[in-house]
Design a protein around this motif. Structure first.
Motif, PDB file in Angstrom:
ATOM      1  N   ALA A   5     -13.369   9.037  13.274  1.00 34.81           N
ATOM      2  CA  ALA A   5     -11.948   8.946  12.938  1.00 34.81           C
ATOM      3  C   ALA A   5     -11.524  10.028  11.961  1.00 34.81           C
ATOM      4  O   ALA A   5     -10.364  10.415  11.917  1.00 34.81           O
ATOM      5  CB  ALA A   5     -11.649   7.570  12.349  1.00 34.81           C
ATOM      6  N   GLU A   6     -12.474  10.546  11.187  1.00 38.64           N
ATOM      7  CA  GLU A   6     -12.147  11.550  10.176  1.00 38.64           C
ATOM      8  C   GLU A   6     -11.671  12.864  10.774  1.00 38.64           C
ATOM      9  O   GLU A   6     -11.138  13.702  10.075  1.00 38.64           O
ATOM     10  CB  GLU A   6     -13.373  11.850   9.290  1.00 38.64           C
ATOM     11  N   SER A   7     -11.861  13.079  12.065  1.00 36.13           N
ATOM     12  CA  SER A   7     -11.573  14.383  12.648  1.00 36.13           C
ATOM     13  C   SER A   7     -10.122  14.819  12.497  1.00 36.13           C
ATOM     14  O   SER A   7      -9.827  15.998  12.585  1.00 36.13           O
ATOM     15  CB  SER A   7     -11.980  14.417  14.118  1.00 36.13           C
ATOM     16  N   GLY A   8      -9.195  13.900  12.238  1.00 30.80           N
ATOM     17  CA  GLY A   8      -7.800  14.282  12.042  1.00 30.80           C
ATOM     18  C   GLY A   8      -7.323  14.054  10.626  1.00 30.80           C
ATOM     19  O   GLY A   8      -6.156  14.298  10.317  1.00 30.80           O
ATOM     20  N   GLN A   9      -8.204  13.583   9.760  1.00 33.95           N
ATOM     21  CA  GLN A   9      -7.833  13.248   8.384  1.00 33.95           C
ATOM     22  C   GLN A   9      -8.079  14.421   7.441  1.00 33.95           C
ATOM     23  O   GLN A   9      -8.897  15.293   7.733  1.00 33.95           O
ATOM     24  CB  GLN A   9      -8.660  12.045   7.906  1.00 33.95           C
ATOM     25  N   PRO A  10      -7.402  14.437   6.279  1.00 33.23           N
ATOM     26  CA  PRO A  10      -7.707  15.477   5.286  1.00 33.23           C
ATOM     27  C   PRO A  10      -9.185  15.428   4.912  1.00 33.23           C
ATOM     28  O   PRO A  10      -9.812  14.367   4.926  1.00 33.23           O
ATOM     29  CB  PRO A  10      -6.844  15.077   4.088  1.00 33.23           C
ATOM     30  N   VAL A  11      -9.732  16.582   4.613  1.00 31.34           N
ATOM     31  CA  VAL A  11     -11.141  16.686   4.234  1.00 31.34           C
ATOM     32  C   VAL A  11     -11.215  16.825   2.716  1.00 31.34           C
ATOM     33  O   VAL A  11     -10.555  17.685   2.132  1.00 31.34           O
ATOM     34  CB  VAL A  11     -11.813  17.889   4.921  1.00 31.34           C
ATOM     35  N   ALA A  12     -12.011  15.960   2.096  1.00 30.80           N
ATOM     36  CA  ALA A  12     -12.142  15.955   0.638  1.00 30.80           C
ATOM     37  C   ALA A  12     -13.207  16.944   0.185  1.00 30.80           C
ATOM     38  O   ALA A  12     -14.275  17.048   0.782  1.00 30.80           O
ATOM     39  CB  ALA A  12     -12.505  14.552   0.153  1.00 30.80           C
ATOM     40  N   LEU A  13     -12.887  17.660  -0.884  1.00 32.82           N
ATOM     41  CA  LEU A  13     -13.805  18.593  -1.513  1.00 32.82           C
ATOM     42  C   LEU A  13     -13.688  18.355  -3.013  1.00 32.82           C
ATOM     43  O   LEU A  13     -12.582  18.234  -3.535  1.00 32.82           O
ATOM     44  CB  LEU A  13     -13.396  20.021  -1.156  1.00 32.82           C
ATOM     45  N   ARG A  14     -14.807  18.258  -3.693  1.00 34.57           N
ATOM     46  CA  ARG A  14     -14.833  17.979  -5.132  1.00 34.57           C
ATOM     47  C   ARG A  14     -15.421  19.146  -5.882  1.00 34.57           C
ATOM     48  O   ARG A  14     -16.444  19.686  -5.468  1.00 34.57           O
ATOM     49  CB  ARG A  14     -15.729  16.762  -5.360  1.00 34.57           C
ATOM     50  N   ILE A  15     -14.773  19.505  -6.976  1.00 37.90           N
ATOM     51  CA  ILE A  15     -15.344  20.511  -7.875  1.00 37.90           C
ATOM     52  C   ILE A  15     -15.853  19.758  -9.092  1.00 37.90           C
ATOM     53  O   ILE A  15     -15.087  19.069  -9.768  1.00 37.90           O
ATOM     54  CB  ILE A  15     -14.305  21.558  -8.299  1.00 37.90           C
ATOM     55  N   GLU A  16     -17.161  19.827  -9.309  1.00 37.12           N
ATOM     56  CA  GLU A  16     -17.748  19.179 -10.475  1.00 37.12           C
ATOM     57  C   GLU A  16     -18.926  20.006 -10.950  1.00 37.12           C
ATOM     58  O   GLU A  16     -19.681  20.548 -10.156  1.00 37.12           O
ATOM     59  CB  GLU A  16     -18.167  17.735 -10.172  1.00 37.12           C
ATOM     60  N   GLY A  17     -19.022  20.129 -12.263  1.00 33.96           N
ATOM     61  CA  GLY A  17     -20.087  20.949 -12.824  1.00 33.96           C
ATOM     62  C   GLY A  17     -19.955  22.409 -12.430  1.00 33.96           C
ATOM     63  O   GLY A  17     -20.941  23.123 -12.339  1.00 33.96           O
ATOM     64  N   GLY A  18     -18.714  22.846 -12.172  1.00 36.34           N
ATOM     65  CA  GLY A  18     -18.487  24.237 -11.782  1.00 36.34           C
ATOM     66  C   GLY A  18     -18.959  24.550 -10.372  1.00 36.34           C
ATOM     67  O   GLY A  18     -19.058  25.703 -10.000  1.00 36.34           O
ATOM     68  N   ARG A  19     -19.263  23.509  -9.594  1.00 33.66           N
ATOM     69  CA  ARG A  19     -19.751  23.695  -8.234  1.00 33.66           C
ATOM     70  C   ARG A  19     -18.887  22.920  -7.246  1.00 33.66           C
ATOM     71  O   ARG A  19     -18.199  21.980  -7.604  1.00 33.66           O
ATOM     72  CB  ARG A  19     -21.194  23.217  -8.133  1.00 33.66           C
ATOM     73  N   CYS A  20     -19.005  23.296  -6.030  1.00 32.63           N
ATOM     74  CA  CYS A  20     -18.252  22.698  -4.936  1.00 32.63           C
ATOM     75  C   CYS A  20     -19.134  21.682  -4.215  1.00 32.63           C
ATOM     76  O   CYS A  20     -20.273  21.980  -3.897  1.00 32.63           O
ATOM     77  CB  CYS A  20     -17.906  23.853  -4.001  1.00 32.63           C
ATOM     78  N   ARG A  21     -18.595  20.488  -3.971  1.00 27.62           N
ATOM     79  CA  ARG A  21     -19.345  19.449  -3.273  1.00 27.62           C
ATOM     80  C   ARG A  21     -18.508  18.934  -2.118  1.00 27.62           C
ATOM     81  O   ARG A  21     -17.443  18.404  -2.383  1.00 27.62           O
ATOM     82  CB  ARG A  21     -19.671  18.296  -4.208  1.00 27.62           C
ATOM     83  N   PRO A  22     -18.877  19.032  -0.887  1.00 22.33           N
ATOM     84  CA  PRO A  22     -20.043  19.751  -0.393  1.00 22.33           C
ATOM     85  C   PRO A  22     -19.823  21.262  -0.482  1.00 22.33           C
ATOM     86  O   PRO A  22     -18.696  21.719  -0.642  1.00 22.33           O
ATOM     87  CB  PRO A  22     -20.150  19.296   1.059  1.00 22.33           C
ATOM     88  N   GLY A  23     -20.886  22.019  -0.346  1.00 21.28           N
ATOM     89  CA  GLY A  23     -20.812  23.475  -0.461  1.00 21.28           C
ATOM     90  C   GLY A  23     -20.200  24.142   0.756  1.00 21.28           C
ATOM     91  O   GLY A  23     -19.718  25.265   0.689  1.00 21.28           O
ATOM     92  N   THR A  24     -20.226  23.459   1.892  1.00 21.02           N
ATOM     93  CA  THR A  24     -19.614  23.952   3.129  1.00 21.02           C
ATOM     94  C   THR A  24     -18.824  22.810   3.753  1.00 21.02           C
ATOM     95  O   THR A  24     -19.329  21.700   3.852  1.00 21.02           O
ATOM     96  CB  THR A  24     -20.678  24.420   4.143  1.00 21.02           C
ATOM     97  N   VAL A  25     -17.590  23.091   4.134  1.00 22.21           N
ATOM     98  CA  VAL A  25     -16.782  22.101   4.861  1.00 22.21           C
ATOM     99  C   VAL A  25     -16.297  22.725   6.159  1.00 22.21           C
ATOM    100  O   VAL A  25     -16.116  23.939   6.250  1.00 22.21           O
ATOM    101  CB  VAL A  25     -15.585  21.576   4.034  1.00 22.21           C
ATOM    102  N   VAL A  26     -16.107  21.871   7.152  1.00 23.72           N
ATOM    103  CA  VAL A  26     -15.610  22.302   8.451  1.00 23.72           C
ATOM    104  C   VAL A  26     -14.287  21.592   8.679  1.00 23.72           C
ATOM    105  O   VAL A  26     -14.204  20.369   8.558  1.00 23.72           O
ATOM    106  CB  VAL A  26     -16.612  21.948   9.574  1.00 23.72           C
ATOM    107  N   LEU A  27     -13.254  22.360   8.980  1.00 21.99           N
ATOM    108  CA  LEU A  27     -11.913  21.821   9.205  1.00 21.99           C
ATOM    109  C   LEU A  27     -11.446  22.146  10.614  1.00 21.99           C
ATOM    110  O   LEU A  27     -11.666  23.248  11.092  1.00 21.99           O
ATOM    111  CB  LEU A  27     -10.895  22.450   8.252  1.00 21.99           C
ATOM    112  N   SER A  28     -10.767  21.196  11.230  1.00 22.90           N
ATOM    113  CA  SER A  28     -10.062  21.509  12.466  1.00 22.90           C
ATOM    114  C   SER A  28      -8.803  22.281  12.083  1.00 22.90           C
ATOM    115  O   SER A  28      -8.254  22.067  10.994  1.00 22.90           O
ATOM    116  CB  SER A  28      -9.669  20.215  13.188  1.00 22.90           C
ATOM    117  N   PRO A  29      -8.322  23.180  12.918  1.00 18.14           N
ATOM    118  CA  PRO A  29      -7.095  23.915  12.588  1.00 18.14           C
ATOM    119  C   PRO A  29      -5.954  22.954  12.246  1.00 18.14           C
ATOM    120  O   PRO A  29      -5.777  21.930  12.904  1.00 18.14           O
ATOM    121  CB  PRO A  29      -6.796  24.703  13.866  1.00 18.14           C
ATOM    122  N   GLY A  30      -5.225  23.257  11.195  1.00 21.38           N
ATOM    123  CA  GLY A  30      -4.099  22.441  10.769  1.00 21.38           C
ATOM    124  C   GLY A  30      -4.467  21.282   9.865  1.00 21.38           C
ATOM    125  O   GLY A  30      -3.596  20.565   9.392  1.00 21.38           O
ATOM    126  N   THR A  31      -5.764  21.073   9.616  1.00 19.46           N
ATOM    127  CA  THR A  31      -6.209  19.975   8.762  1.00 19.46           C
ATOM    128  C   THR A  31      -6.088  20.370   7.295  1.00 19.46           C
ATOM    129  O   THR A  31      -6.343  21.507   6.919  1.00 19.46           O
ATOM    130  CB  THR A  31      -7.675  19.594   9.073  1.00 19.46           C
TER     131      THR A  31
END
Length: 180
Positions: A5-31
């Protein structure tokens, strides 16, 4: 696969400790990419097309404990960067295939819950590059998939070493970098 179901939902990315979590994200166009700054300092985040210095998304400050939502241009590979912390990098791939982010534990195991029966594809990314892919057929409650991931360029541990060994090597490498 059919039950993600997540394939059309916003993708969450967290910056903590000066790092990106997860380090790689995959988005569908327009997401939408939903960035949360969990640090106690502001970050000035922008995006460039990989391999260039051309900004695809302008820099904008994200205050401590605040959020920013962005949409990247159509298909391509991008890096999120921070004007205030030049070593910050996060990889974003825009194209078909967005699904669910599954983070492996220290032994490399991962789990996905709430999937409908069907055929799925599990893909492993490291630093914005696809490292492995495997089909997974979900029929009933359990399904298993085995993936072998060779060591990433510049990563500690020998190619094909167990994930726990590579993770341990990565921790030592980070400690060594901080000690310099």
């Amino acid at each position: 696969g059919p039950g993600v179901a997540e394939s059309g939902q916003p993708v969450a990315l967290r910056i903590e400790g000066g790092r990106c979590r997860p380090g790689t994200v995959v988005l569908s166009p327009g997401t939408t990419l939903d960035i949360t700054n969990a640090d106690l300092v502001a970050h000035e985040i922008y995006a460039v097309a990989r391999g260039t210095e051309v900004r695809a998304v302008p820099a904008e400050s994200v205050s401590p404990r605040a959020r920013r939502q962005i949409q990247l241009p159509p298909a391509g590979a991008y890096e999120l960067r921070d004007l205030r912390q030049p070593s910050f990098r996060c990889h974003v791939l825009v194209g078909p295939g967005q699904g669910r982010v599954l983070l492996p534990n220290a032994t490399g195991a991962f789990a996905a819950t709430g999937l409908a029966d069907g055929d799925y594809t599990v893909t492993v990314y490291y630093q914005g590059e696809q490292r492995a892919t495997a089909p997974a057929a979900v029929r009933g409650r359990d399904a298993q998939v085995q993936l072998s991931v060779a060591g990433a360029p510049g990563a500690s541990g020998a190619p094909g070493a167990p994930a726990a060994d590579r993770a341990q090597g990565d921790r030592h490498e980070r400690r060594d970098r901080r000690a310099r």
